[in-house]
Design a protein around this motif. Structure first.
Motif, short mmCIF file in Angstrom:
data_model
loop_
_atom_site.label_atom_id
_atom_site.label_comp_id
_atom_site.label_asym_id
_atom_site.label_seq_id
_atom_site.Cartn_x
_atom_site.Cartn_y
_atom_site.Cartn_z
N ALA A 193 0.84 -1.20 0.00
CA ALA A 193 0.00 0.00 0.00
C ALA A 193 0.87 1.26 0.00
CB ALA A 193 -0.92 -0.01 1.20
N ILE A 194 1.90 1.26 0.83
CA ILE A 194 2.80 2.42 0.90
C ILE A 194 3.55 2.60 -0.43
CG2 ILE A 194 4.89 3.32 2.01
CD1 ILE A 194 3.85 2.08 4.62
N ARG A 195 3.93 1.48 -1.03
CA ARG A 195 4.60 1.56 -2.33
C ARG A 195 3.69 2.22 -3.36
NH1 ARG A 195 6.60 -3.50 -6.17
NH2 ARG A 195 7.68 -2.22 -7.71
N SER A 196 2.39 1.86 -3.36
CA SER A 196 1.44 2.48 -4.28
C SER A 196 1.37 3.99 -4.06
CB SER A 196 0.05 1.87 -4.11
OG SER A 196 0.01 0.53 -4.53
N LEU A 197 1.31 4.39 -2.80
CA LEU A 197 1.25 5.81 -2.47
C LEU A 197 2.51 6.53 -2.96
CD1 LEU A 197 -0.24 5.46 1.12
CD2 LEU A 197 -1.37 6.61 -0.79
N ASN A 198 3.65 5.92 -2.74
CA ASN A 198 4.91 6.53 -3.16
C ASN A 198 5.01 6.63 -4.68
OD1 ASN A 198 5.81 6.90 -0.53
ND2 ASN A 198 6.85 4.91 -0.44
N GLN A 199 4.50 5.64 -5.38
CA GLN A 199 4.56 5.66 -6.85
C GLN A 199 3.76 6.83 -7.42
OE1 GLN A 199 3.21 1.65 -7.74
NE2 GLN A 199 5.30 0.93 -8.10
N PHE A 200 2.72 7.24 -6.72
CA PHE A 200 1.93 8.38 -7.16
C PHE A 200 2.43 9.70 -6.55
CE2 PHE A 200 -0.89 5.03 -8.45
CZ PHE A 200 -1.61 5.55 -9.51
N GLY A 201 3.50 9.64 -5.80
CA GLY A 201 4.06 10.85 -5.19
C GLY A 201 3.20 11.44 -4.10
N ILE A 202 2.40 10.58 -3.46
CA ILE A 202 1.49 11.06 -2.41
C ILE A 202 2.22 11.18 -1.09
CG2 ILE A 202 -0.56 10.42 -1.08
CD1 ILE A 202 -1.60 9.16 -3.76
N GLU A 203 2.04 12.32 -0.44
CA GLU A 203 2.79 12.63 0.78
C GLU A 203 1.97 12.49 2.06
OE1 GLU A 203 5.49 16.27 -0.24
OE2 GLU A 203 3.61 16.45 -1.36
N GLY A 204 0.68 12.34 1.95
CA GLY A 204 -0.18 12.21 3.13
C GLY A 204 -1.47 11.52 2.76
N LEU A 205 -2.08 10.86 3.74
CA LEU A 205 -3.31 10.08 3.49
C LEU A 205 -4.35 10.39 4.55
CD1 LEU A 205 -4.76 7.73 1.94
CD2 LEU A 205 -3.72 6.18 3.62
N VAL A 206 -5.61 10.57 4.10
CA VAL A 206 -6.74 10.73 5.01
C VAL A 206 -7.60 9.47 4.91
CG1 VAL A 206 -8.83 12.06 5.54
CG2 VAL A 206 -6.75 13.24 4.75
N VAL A 207 -7.86 8.84 6.06
CA VAL A 207 -8.64 7.62 6.11
C VAL A 207 -9.94 7.90 6.85
CG1 VAL A 207 -8.76 5.25 6.96
CG2 VAL A 207 -6.61 6.13 6.03
N ILE A 208 -11.06 7.76 6.15
CA ILE A 208 -12.38 8.01 6.73
C ILE A 208 -13.01 6.67 7.07
CG2 ILE A 208 -14.65 9.05 6.35
CD1 ILE A 208 -13.29 10.77 4.13
N GLY A 209 -13.23 6.40 8.37
CA GLY A 209 -13.79 5.11 8.75
C GLY A 209 -13.80 4.90 10.25
#
Length: 322
Positions: A85-101
């Motif tokens: 999951a972290i690899r996917s985020l890094n591949q898109f250059g994403i620096e932060g994640l919001v999780v609603i749940g």
């Protein structure tokens, strides 16, 4: 922080879309790019990540459910799945994640945080069982849906001298059942937090009949030791003395499917904006919730390791008001 992502996970809740909208638009004002993740952590692992602009979230404020979708992900519970999951985020250059749940979703948030990824949770579950928020996204709407059902059942029950066992959601927490019983004027309530003898419920029904009532309502949380089905089976043996003809109604996922009311739209908007603000100030590994009417943050470590307790004084109040 220039590029963030948002996902919804676990059971859907009315107001999730309002939270997504708030995340996207408050981030856009800051000049950030926002990406959506389809189908929760499963989509994160599979790289189902796409740009989400301010106009893309137009018209979703009033919609129930979640436009991003949600799915269970056994793989994400493993360290290998989390790293994917972290690899996917890094591949898109994403620096932060919001999780609603809710609880399970925020357990996942904590796992990502422990791996060093900047993540912020948003409190969303109709069960209202999440530590770190007095009330969570979806609760108010789900409660009003249950209340409408109870009000309707009381009308038909009065026409036929019936008692209804009304089962609402609440696998581990009786909040919805307890509040619905008070607001709906029920004769009794059954919740997981309090052990209840079915005979006590039977006696309450008998007393209601003897007082001349034309109907009776018992609200039951699905996770109680005696849920509506079990109580219905117990009362089969005692039907003659109850006075009422007995019926069981299980509301189930009807409670999840409503369009969010005003309270949930506002709550979700405030918490979604609060998540972006937390990322902006570098406050990671926290849950954004509502505490004493203020948008507040609680470390995910505390959220996951503590169980939210309901106020049992309300249970006593429900008994007195029957």
């Amino acid at each position: 922080m220039r590029r963030i992502a948002v996902l919804t996970s676990g059971g859907d809740a009315p107001g999730m879309n309002a939270a997504i909208r708030a995340v996207v638009r408050t981030a856009a004002i800051r000049g950030w790019e926002v990406y959506g993740v389809r189908n929760g952590y499963e989509g994160l692992i599979d790289g189902k990540i796409f740009p989400l602009g301010a106009r893309d979230v137009g018209g979703i404020l009033q919609r129930g459910g979640t436009i991003l979708g949600s799915a269970r992900s056994p793989e994400f519970k493993t360290e290998a799945g989390q790293l994917k999951a972290i690899r996917s985020l890094n591949q898109f250059g994403i620096e932060g994640l919001v999780v609603i749940g809710g609880n399970g979703s925020q357990t996942g948030s904590l796992a990502l945080h422990r791996h060093g990824f900047p993540v912020v949770g948003v409190a969303s579950t109709i069960d209202n069982d999440l530590y770190g928020s007095d009330i969570t996204i979806g609760v108010d709407t789900a409660l009003n849906i249950a209340l409408e059902a109870i009000d309707r059942l009381k009308i038909t029950a009065s026409s036929h001298q019936r008692a209804f066992l009304v089962e609402v959601m609440g696998r581990d927490c009786g909040y919805l059942a307890l509040m619905a019983s008070i607001a709906g004027g029920a004769e009794a309530v059954v919740i997981p937090e309090v052990e209840v003898d079915p005979e006590e419920i039977a006696q309450r029904l008998v007393r209601a009949y003897e007082r001349g009532k034309a109907h009776a309502i018992v609200v039951v949380a699905e996770g109680a030791q005696y849920n509506a089905t079990k109580l219905g089976s117990y009362f089969e043996k005692h039907r003659e003395r109850l006075g009422f003809d007995l019926r069981v109604t299980i509301l189930g996922h009807v409670q999840r499917g409503g369009d969010p009311g005003a309270y949930d739209r506002i709550l979700a908007s405030r918490l979604g904006a609060g998540a972006v603000e937390a990322l902006e100030r570098g406050e990671y590994g926290v849950l954004v919730g509502m505490i004493k009417s203020q948008v507040s943050t609680t470390p995910l470590e505390e959220v996951v390791s503590n169980k939210k307790q309901i106020d049992l004084k309300l249970f006593e109040l429900a008994k007195m008001l029957d």
